[in-house]
Design an enzyme around this catalytic site. Sequence first.
Site, mmCIF file in Angstrom:
data_model
loop_
_atom_site.group_PDB
_atom_site.id
_atom_site.type_symbol
_atom_site.label_atom_id
_atom_site.label_comp_id
_atom_site.label_asym_id
_atom_site.label_seq_id
_atom_site.Cartn_x
_atom_site.Cartn_y
_atom_site.Cartn_z
ATOM 1 N N HIS A 1 -0.042 -0.265 -9.927
ATOM 2 C CA HIS A 1 -0.875 -1.114 -9.070
ATOM 3 C C HIS A 1 -1.375 -2.501 -9.529
ATOM 4 O O HIS A 1 -2.644 -2.912 -9.919
ATOM 5 C CB HIS A 1 -2.059 -0.383 -8.582
ATOM 6 C CG HIS A 1 -2.542 -1.228 -7.175
ATOM 7 N ND1 HIS A 1 -3.064 -0.203 -6.166
ATOM 8 C CD2 HIS A 1 -2.604 -2.453 -6.861
ATOM 9 C CE1 HIS A 1 -3.484 -1.291 -5.136
ATOM 10 N NE2 HIS A 1 -3.138 -2.286 -5.390
ATOM 11 N N ARG B 1 0.837 -1.072 -0.023
ATOM 12 C CA ARG B 1 0.115 0.016 0.094
ATOM 13 C C ARG B 1 0.872 1.175 -0.017
ATOM 14 O O ARG B 1 1.823 1.418 0.673
ATOM 15 C CB ARG B 1 -0.870 0.005 1.252
ATOM 16 C CG ARG B 1 -1.998 -1.054 1.145
ATOM 17 C CD ARG B 1 -3.039 -0.488 0.204
ATOM 18 N NE ARG B 1 -4.481 -1.554 0.064
ATOM 19 C CZ ARG B 1 -4.426 -2.586 -0.961
ATOM 20 N NH1 ARG B 1 -3.366 -2.838 -1.461
ATOM 21 N NH2 ARG B 1 -5.265 -3.235 -0.683
ATOM 22 N N GLU C 1 -4.510 6.941 -5.671
ATOM 23 C CA GLU C 1 -4.210 6.343 -6.953
ATOM 24 C C GLU C 1 -5.592 6.746 -7.688
ATOM 25 O O GLU C 1 -6.696 6.635 -7.506
ATOM 26 C CB GLU C 1 -4.233 4.796 -6.716
ATOM 27 C CG GLU C 1 -3.073 4.203 -5.838
ATOM 28 C CD GLU C 1 -2.757 3.131 -5.744
ATOM 29 O OE1 GLU C 1 -1.731 2.438 -5.386
ATOM 30 O OE2 GLU C 1 -4.000 2.335 -5.610
#
Length: 320
Positions: free
Chosen positions: A285, A234, A263
Amino acid sequence: MQKIVFLDRATIAPQIRLRPPAFPHELVLHAGTPPAQVVERLQGASIAIINKVPLDAQALAQLPELRLIAVAATGTDCVDKAWCRAHGIAVANIRGYAVDTVPEHTFALMLALRRNLIAYREDVIAGAWQRAGQFCFFDHPVRDLHGARLGIIGEGILGQRVAHVARAFGMEPLFAARKGRPSPGRLYTPWDEVLASSDIITLHCPLTAETRGMIAMPEFRAMARRPLLINTARGGLVDEQALAQALDEGLIAGAGFDVTDGEPPAADSPMMRIAARPNVILTPHVAWASDAAQQTLADQLIDNIENFVAGRPSNLVEGA
């Protein structure tokens, strides 16, 4: 009939099949949902499917028919779990689906940075090989993984799988004790020792109030061996301003990140400002997102929904 609303279906790739639940239902799919439309779209729904759409107390208080929040991910920090617990809303998440894809991505980042693959690729494209006038050139150091000490922060299944792969490379994996814990026990190495003695540090822990910002300037200054820092967990675990400063000061050798604090990151964010550096790799990601892993996630998501409706709920999140 159960009304099921998926607020951000586009967070799972379009080629991944989301099978219909095996009970009477109405399924409504939205590619994405801005915060202002969450309540409107969940009106009358008994089951909400989300990946990253926030569900806070203010929104949840306006959804009296909601009984299950099925999170299409492992992390549930986007849900106000305390409110759900107090008001009888179950929260279920996905587990064990990324045990291969995340470690593989972690080692892809390690290998690319440790062997300076990006810098060499750019040099070759720019004609440096021809200018060298011989069969190879040595503009960037190449370091092995074999023999390197790997500090792992997070001892769950992903951290354990990373350690397993590390041993196959001939690395020395160390599991860091929790920050500030005086007696780590024989399976863990003290936090300060991991920071000071690791050649590579990789993060595999959840984002909580306790872990947010766990790597900041004091930690970077304690990294005596100038390690690589890898983060496929994270973004909020690392203070991004401090990361940029640590790179500027040469406190770490490089950074491989698959996540950012917010994000997508803003164009002027610290992560985007450092993204073009040869010792930084930033991916969007996708460490979790092999096709095989996404299909496992989608199947488990529907399993969780079917099990809840059948009265045998699975993967319920503690604290919810």
